[in-house]
Motif scaffolding. Structure first.
Motif, PDB file in Angstrom:
ATOM      1  N   ARG A 175       7.271   8.204   3.166  1.00 23.63           N
ATOM      2  CA  ARG A 175       7.216   9.280   2.172  1.00 23.63           C
ATOM      3  C   ARG A 175       8.472  10.134   2.198  1.00 23.63           C
ATOM      4  O   ARG A 175       9.007  10.510   1.141  1.00 23.63           O
ATOM      5  CB  ARG A 175       5.986  10.157   2.441  1.00 23.63           C
ATOM      6  CG  ARG A 175       5.776  11.299   1.446  1.00 23.63           C
ATOM      7  CD  ARG A 175       5.252  10.801   0.142  1.00 23.63           C
ATOM      8  NE  ARG A 175       4.961  11.891  -0.796  1.00 23.63           N
ATOM      9  CZ  ARG A 175       4.474  11.699  -2.013  1.00 23.63           C
ATOM     10  NH1 ARG A 175       4.231  10.473  -2.445  1.00 23.63           N
ATOM     11  NH2 ARG A 175       4.235  12.726  -2.800  1.00 23.63           N
TER      12      ARG A 175
ATOM     13  N   ASP B 276      -0.700   0.827   9.737  1.00 22.32           N
ATOM     14  CA  ASP B 276      -0.844   1.974   8.849  1.00 22.32           C
ATOM     15  C   ASP B 276      -1.116   3.230   9.685  1.00 22.32           C
ATOM     16  O   ASP B 276      -2.252   3.665   9.853  1.00 22.32           O
ATOM     17  CB  ASP B 276      -1.985   1.717   7.860  1.00 22.32           C
ATOM     18  CG  ASP B 276      -1.978   2.717   6.719  1.00 22.32           C
ATOM     19  OD1 ASP B 276      -1.250   3.721   6.812  1.00 22.32           O
ATOM     20  OD2 ASP B 276      -2.708   2.498   5.740  1.00 22.32           O
TER      21      ASP B 276
ATOM     22  N   THR C  68       2.363   1.734  -3.447  1.00 21.80           N
ATOM     23  CA  THR C  68       1.345   2.226  -4.373  1.00 21.80           C
ATOM     24  C   THR C  68       1.045   3.706  -4.142  1.00 21.80           C
ATOM     25  O   THR C  68       0.930   4.488  -5.096  1.00 21.80           O
ATOM     26  CB  THR C  68       0.049   1.408  -4.225  1.00 21.80           C
ATOM     27  OG1 THR C  68       0.318   0.039  -4.553  1.00 21.80           O
ATOM     28  CG2 THR C  68      -1.047   1.939  -5.134  1.00 21.80           C
ATOM     29  N   ASP C  69       0.964   4.085  -2.884  1.00 16.89           N
ATOM     30  CA  ASP C  69       0.622   5.466  -2.542  1.00 16.89           C
ATOM     31  C   ASP C  69       1.741   6.457  -2.864  1.00 16.89           C
ATOM     32  O   ASP C  69       1.519   7.678  -2.851  1.00 16.89           O
ATOM     33  CB  ASP C  69       0.254   5.567  -1.061  1.00 16.89           C
ATOM     34  CG  ASP C  69      -1.059   4.871  -0.732  1.00 16.89           C
ATOM     35  OD1 ASP C  69      -1.805   4.540  -1.677  1.00 16.89           O
ATOM     36  OD2 ASP C  69      -1.323   4.641   0.457  1.00 16.89           O
ATOM     37  N   ASN C  70       2.940   5.945  -3.122  1.00 16.46           N
ATOM     38  CA  ASN C  70       4.070   6.811  -3.460  1.00 16.46           C
ATOM     39  C   ASN C  70       4.502   6.638  -4.916  1.00 16.46           C
ATOM     40  O   ASN C  70       5.637   6.967  -5.279  1.00 16.46           O
ATOM     41  CB  ASN C  70       5.246   6.531  -2.524  1.00 16.46           C
ATOM     42  CG  ASN C  70       5.026   7.108  -1.138  1.00 16.46           C
ATOM     43  OD1 ASN C  70       5.317   8.279  -0.891  1.00 16.46           O
ATOM     44  ND2 ASN C  70       4.482   6.305  -0.231  1.00 16.46           N
TER      45      ASN C  70
ATOM     46  N   ARG D 293       3.620   6.299   7.616  1.00 16.43           N
ATOM     47  CA  ARG D 293       3.429   6.913   6.297  1.00 16.43           C
ATOM     48  C   ARG D 293       4.390   8.091   6.085  1.00 16.43           C
ATOM     49  O   ARG D 293       4.959   8.261   4.997  1.00 16.43           O
ATOM     50  CB  ARG D 293       1.987   7.386   6.139  1.00 16.43           C
ATOM     51  CG  ARG D 293       1.011   6.250   5.856  1.00 16.43           C
ATOM     52  CD  ARG D 293      -0.382   6.751   5.522  1.00 16.43           C
ATOM     53  NE  ARG D 293      -1.147   5.667   4.923  1.00 16.43           N
ATOM     54  CZ  ARG D 293      -1.171   5.390   3.634  1.00 16.43           C
ATOM     55  NH1 ARG D 293      -0.474   6.137   2.794  1.00 16.43           N
ATOM     56  NH2 ARG D 293      -1.898   4.393   3.162  1.00 16.43           N
TER      57      ARG D 293
ATOM     58  N   GLN E 263       0.819  -1.204   0.000  1.00 20.45           N
ATOM     59  CA  GLN E 263       0.000   0.000   0.000  1.00 20.45           C
ATOM     60  C   GLN E 263       0.856   1.257   0.000  1.00 20.45           C
ATOM     61  O   GLN E 263       0.581   2.209  -0.739  1.00 20.45           O
ATOM     62  CB  GLN E 263      -0.923  -0.006   1.222  1.00 20.45           C
ATOM     63  CG  GLN E 263      -1.926   1.148   1.240  1.00 20.45           C
ATOM     64  CD  GLN E 263      -2.917   1.067   0.094  1.00 20.45           C
ATOM     65  OE1 GLN E 263      -3.641   0.084  -0.020  1.00 20.45           O
ATOM     66  NE2 GLN E 263      -2.952   2.083  -0.759  1.00 20.45           N
TER      67      GLN E 263
END
Length: 206
Positions: free
Chosen positions: A188, A179, A9-11, A184, A6
């Protein structure tokens, strides 16, 4: 979807920026200036020594045997990368002694070491995973068309063995982490620092 998947994917936006970076493109097609690559190798060796120390801190702080052994396995992987850098230094005449870290290099290493020394192990994994997964991804993406003097570099990171080492860290992240905003944020930030590292390597010739 697992936590590691996840986060990756989010980055995807940063991953795309890395693949489009002229330094990465120049490695892939062999057009990168030799001096820029030599400077990058010296900076990356400095970075990898800090990466190894971060793993060492994680080993010392591991609360269970599985985590301890996994971090030890990952530390061994860094040793193999440093051997690759040493071989480049020997064959290309790169001076690895007394490397002065660039601003982007210091920003990344200080972030990793501070995180490894103070944060929860889940956050430590989140801070370290992008380096491993991103290099495996870059190697795989460039491998089909790799040519010229940097083909060995590409093949090293495209190798399934390197992908498996990255997966070891991702499995640790999945097992130890949830999560959370801290996880996160660390992931990031590490991704952005990776992009800055490649960008600085390319602009070193300006």
């Amino acid at each position: 979807m697992t936590l590691a998947a996840q986060l990756w994917t989010d980055n995807a936006d940063v991953v795309a920026e890395v693949l489009a970076n002229p330094f990465v493109q120049g490695i892939g097609d062999g057009s990168l200036d030799r001096d820029l690559f030599a400077g990058y190798i010296a900076q990356d060796a400095f970075f990898l020594e800090s990466f190894a120390r971060a793993y060492g801190l994680a080993i010392a702080r591991s609360a269970d045997t599985d985590s301890l052994l996994s971090f030890a396995e990952l530390l061994n992987g860094v040793r193999e990368e440093l051997r690759l850098h040493a071989s480049y230094a020997a064959s290309w005449g790169i001076d690895m002694a007394g490397v002065v870290p660039a601003t982007a290099t210091l920003a990344y290493t200080e972030f990793l070491l501070a995180t490894a020394a103070t944060a929860d192990l889940a956050v430590v994994c989140a801070a370290m995973t992008p380096c491993m997964r991103l290099y495996a991804h870059v190697g795989t993406c460039l491998d089909a068309d790799a040519a010229g003097p940097y083909a060995q570099w590409v093949q090293t990171y495209a190798d399934p063995g390197f992908d498996e080492v990255a997966s070891v860290l991702e499995r640790l992240l999945d097992r130890l982490g949830d999560d959370t905003p801290a996880v996160r944020t660390a992931y990031r930030r590490a991704m952005r620092l990776e992009l800055a590292f490649f960008d600085a390597a390319f602009k070193a010739g300006d």
